[in-house]
Design a protein around this motif. Structure first.
Motif, PDB file in Angstrom:
ATOM      1  N   THR A   5       8.597 -16.174   6.501  1.00 39.80           N
ATOM      2  CA  THR A   5       7.809 -16.889   7.517  1.00 39.80           C
ATOM      3  C   THR A   5       6.312 -16.815   7.259  1.00 39.80           C
ATOM      4  O   THR A   5       5.532 -17.434   7.978  1.00 39.80           O
ATOM      5  N   LYS A   6       5.923 -16.032   6.263  1.00 43.69           N
ATOM      6  CA  LYS A   6       4.506 -15.817   5.929  1.00 43.69           C
ATOM      7  C   LYS A   6       3.709 -15.280   7.126  1.00 43.69           C
ATOM      8  O   LYS A   6       2.542 -15.598   7.314  1.00 43.69           O
ATOM      9  N   MET A   7       4.364 -14.457   7.938  1.00 44.44           N
ATOM     10  CA  MET A   7       3.702 -13.831   9.097  1.00 44.44           C
ATOM     11  C   MET A   7       3.051 -12.520   8.651  1.00 44.44           C
ATOM     12  O   MET A   7       3.401 -11.441   9.111  1.00 44.44           O
ATOM     13  N   TRP A   8       2.081 -12.620   7.754  1.00 40.22           N
ATOM     14  CA  TRP A   8       1.457 -11.417   7.196  1.00 40.22           C
ATOM     15  C   TRP A   8       0.741 -10.599   8.270  1.00 40.22           C
ATOM     16  O   TRP A   8       0.590  -9.390   8.133  1.00 40.22           O
ATOM     17  N   GLU A   9       0.335 -11.247   9.358  1.00 41.62           N
ATOM     18  CA  GLU A   9      -0.357 -10.514  10.435  1.00 41.62           C
ATOM     19  C   GLU A   9       0.578  -9.544  11.157  1.00 41.62           C
ATOM     20  O   GLU A   9       0.129  -8.708  11.942  1.00 41.62           O
ATOM     21  N   ALA A  10       1.881  -9.624  10.877  1.00 41.56           N
ATOM     22  CA  ALA A  10       2.837  -8.680  11.475  1.00 41.56           C
ATOM     23  C   ALA A  10       2.779  -7.316  10.789  1.00 41.56           C
ATOM     24  O   ALA A  10       3.386  -6.363  11.260  1.00 41.56           O
ATOM     25  N   LEU A  11       2.049  -7.234   9.689  1.00 43.11           N
ATOM     26  CA  LEU A  11       1.971  -5.990   8.924  1.00 43.11           C
ATOM     27  C   LEU A  11       0.634  -5.297   9.126  1.00 43.11           C
ATOM     28  O   LEU A  11      -0.392  -5.938   9.300  1.00 43.11           O
ATOM     29  N   ASP A  12       0.652  -3.992   9.050  1.00 44.01           N
ATOM     30  CA  ASP A  12      -0.561  -3.185   8.940  1.00 44.01           C
ATOM     31  C   ASP A  12      -0.603  -2.702   7.498  1.00 44.01           C
ATOM     32  O   ASP A  12       0.365  -2.124   7.002  1.00 44.01           O
ATOM     33  N   VAL A  13      -1.714  -2.913   6.845  1.00 45.35           N
ATOM     34  CA  VAL A  13      -1.831  -2.499   5.448  1.00 45.35           C
ATOM     35  C   VAL A  13      -2.660  -1.232   5.387  1.00 45.35           C
ATOM     36  O   VAL A  13      -3.760  -1.163   5.925  1.00 45.35           O
ATOM     37  N   LYS A  14      -2.091  -0.229   4.733  1.00 41.93           N
ATOM     38  CA  LYS A  14      -2.843   0.990   4.498  1.00 41.93           C
ATOM     39  C   LYS A  14      -2.367   1.595   3.187  1.00 41.93           C
ATOM     40  O   LYS A  14      -1.253   1.320   2.732  1.00 41.93           O
ATOM     41  N   ALA A  15      -3.216   2.377   2.585  1.00 42.19           N
ATOM     42  CA  ALA A  15      -2.886   3.002   1.314  1.00 42.19           C
ATOM     43  C   ALA A  15      -2.034   4.246   1.549  1.00 42.19           C
ATOM     44  O   ALA A  15      -2.242   4.983   2.515  1.00 42.19           O
ATOM     45  N   ASN A  16      -1.093   4.483   0.648  1.00 44.67           N
ATOM     46  CA  ASN A  16      -0.255   5.677   0.682  1.00 44.67           C
ATOM     47  C   ASN A  16      -1.055   6.816   0.036  1.00 44.67           C
ATOM     48  O   ASN A  16      -1.295   6.809  -1.178  1.00 44.67           O
ATOM     49  N   LYS A  17      -1.488   7.788   0.844  1.00 45.56           N
ATOM     50  CA  LYS A  17      -2.356   8.854   0.346  1.00 45.56           C
ATOM     51  C   LYS A  17      -1.738   9.630  -0.810  1.00 45.56           C
ATOM     52  O   LYS A  17      -2.424   9.967  -1.771  1.00 45.56           O
ATOM     53  N   THR A  18      -0.453   9.927  -0.719  1.00 44.96           N
ATOM     54  CA  THR A  18       0.214  10.692  -1.776  1.00 44.96           C
ATOM     55  C   THR A  18       0.186   9.918  -3.087  1.00 44.96           C
ATOM     56  O   THR A  18      -0.161  10.469  -4.140  1.00 44.96           O
ATOM     57  N   PHE A  19       0.533   8.628  -3.026  1.00 47.06           N
ATOM     58  CA  PHE A  19       0.527   7.799  -4.230  1.00 47.06           C
ATOM     59  C   PHE A  19      -0.879   7.722  -4.818  1.00 47.06           C
ATOM     60  O   PHE A  19      -1.073   7.868  -6.032  1.00 47.06           O
ATOM     61  N   VAL A  20      -1.883   7.476  -3.964  1.00 50.54           N
ATOM     62  CA  VAL A  20      -3.262   7.333  -4.431  1.00 50.54           C
ATOM     63  C   VAL A  20      -3.744   8.628  -5.078  1.00 50.54           C
ATOM     64  O   VAL A  20      -4.362   8.607  -6.146  1.00 50.54           O
ATOM     65  N   LYS A  21      -3.432   9.757  -4.464  1.00 53.72           N
ATOM     66  CA  LYS A  21      -3.833  11.057  -5.027  1.00 53.72           C
ATOM     67  C   LYS A  21      -3.220  11.252  -6.413  1.00 53.72           C
ATOM     68  O   LYS A  21      -3.908  11.631  -7.363  1.00 53.72           O
ATOM     69  N   GLU A  22      -1.937  10.974  -6.534  1.00 55.45           N
ATOM     70  CA  GLU A  22      -1.254  11.120  -7.826  1.00 55.45           C
ATOM     71  C   GLU A  22      -1.813  10.133  -8.853  1.00 55.45           C
ATOM     72  O   GLU A  22      -1.973  10.466 -10.027  1.00 55.45           O
ATOM     73  N   TYR A  23      -2.130   8.915  -8.416  1.00 59.35           N
ATOM     74  CA  TYR A  23      -2.692   7.909  -9.303  1.00 59.35           C
ATOM     75  C   TYR A  23      -4.036   8.368  -9.850  1.00 59.35           C
ATOM     76  O   TYR A  23      -4.313   8.265 -11.047  1.00 59.35           O
ATOM     77  N   ILE A  24      -4.898   8.881  -8.961  1.00 60.25           N
ATOM     78  CA  ILE A  24      -6.221   9.362  -9.382  1.00 60.25           C
ATOM     79  C   ILE A  24      -6.070  10.531 -10.345  1.00 60.25           C
ATOM     80  O   ILE A  24      -6.778  10.604 -11.365  1.00 60.25           O
ATOM     81  N   GLU A  25      -5.158  11.449 -10.052  1.00 60.52           N
ATOM     82  CA  GLU A  25      -4.946  12.588 -10.942  1.00 60.52           C
ATOM     83  C   GLU A  25      -4.485  12.129 -12.326  1.00 60.52           C
ATOM     84  O   GLU A  25      -4.876  12.702 -13.338  1.00 60.52           O
ATOM     85  N   GLU A  26      -3.663  11.083 -12.361  1.00 59.75           N
ATOM     86  CA  GLU A  26      -3.126  10.594 -13.640  1.00 59.75           C
ATOM     87  C   GLU A  26      -4.119   9.711 -14.393  1.00 59.75           C
ATOM     88  O   GLU A  26      -4.229   9.784 -15.613  1.00 59.75           O
ATOM     89  N   HIS A  27      -4.868   8.855 -13.657  1.00 58.57           N
ATOM     90  CA  HIS A  27      -5.726   7.865 -14.310  1.00 58.57           C
ATOM     91  C   HIS A  27      -7.218   8.188 -14.235  1.00 58.57           C
ATOM     92  O   HIS A  27      -8.021   7.493 -14.866  1.00 58.57           O
TER      93      HIS A  27
END
Length: 129
Positions: free
Chosen positions: A87-109
Motif C-alpha cells: 500500500t506504500k503506507m510508509w508513514e505507518a513505520l517508525d524508522v530508527k537505527a538498531n544500536k547493536t547492529f550500528v555498534k558492531e558495524y562501526i567496530e568492523e568498518h
C-alpha cells in the motif's frame, strides 16, 4: 585530610547504592495503599463519566476526564511489512537505527553508516565482587 582510595570509593558507592535501593523499596511499599486508593477512585470516576455519557465532569477542586491511551505493537512482522510495502503506507513505520547492529558495524568498518549521528558517552559502572 584523608584521601579515599579507589577501593574505598567503590565500597562507599556500593553502600550508598544499597541504601538507595532499600529506601526506594520501602517507599514503593509505603505507596501501595495510596496507589490502590487512587486506582479505585479512577475506576469509580470513569464509571460515573460513562454512566453520564460525558467526557468530563468538574468539581470545586478539579476536573475528571476520560483519557484514551493507545498502544500499537507488531504482532506479525511479515504481514505488517508486506501490507506497508503493497500500500506504500510508509508513514505507518517508525524508522530508527538498531544500536547493536550500528555498534558492531562501526567496530568492523571503523565508521558509521551514512545518515546517522552516533554519540557515545562513557560512564562508570560499579559491581559488587
Amino acid at each position: 585530610m584523608t584521601t579515599l582510595t579507589v577501593a574505598d570509593k567503590v565500597d562507599a558507592y556500593i553502600k550508598i547504592r544499597d541504601f538507595k535501593k532499600s529506601a526506594e523499596d520501602e517507599f514503593k511499599k509505603s505507596m501501595t495503599r495510596v496507589l490502590q486508593a487512587m486506582d479505585k477512585l479512577e475506576a469509580e470516576l470513569l464509571d460515573e463519566l460513562n454512566k453520564a455519557g460525558v467526557n468530563s465532569m468538574s468539581g470545586a477542586s478539579g476536573v475528571a476526564y476520560v483519557n484514551t491511551v493507545m498502544s500499537a505493537t507488531v504482532e506479525n512482522r511479515e504481514n505488517f511489512l508486506d501490507h506497508v510495502r503493497k500500500t506504500k503506507m510508509w508513514e505507518a513505520l517508525d524508522v530508527k537505527a538498531n544500536k547493536t547492529f550500528v555498534k558492531e558495524y562501526i567496530e568492523e568498518h571503523g565508521e558509521s553508516l551514512p545518515g546517522l549521528k552516533v554519540t557515545q558517552v562513557k560512564t562508570v559502572g560499579v559491581r559488587r565482587s
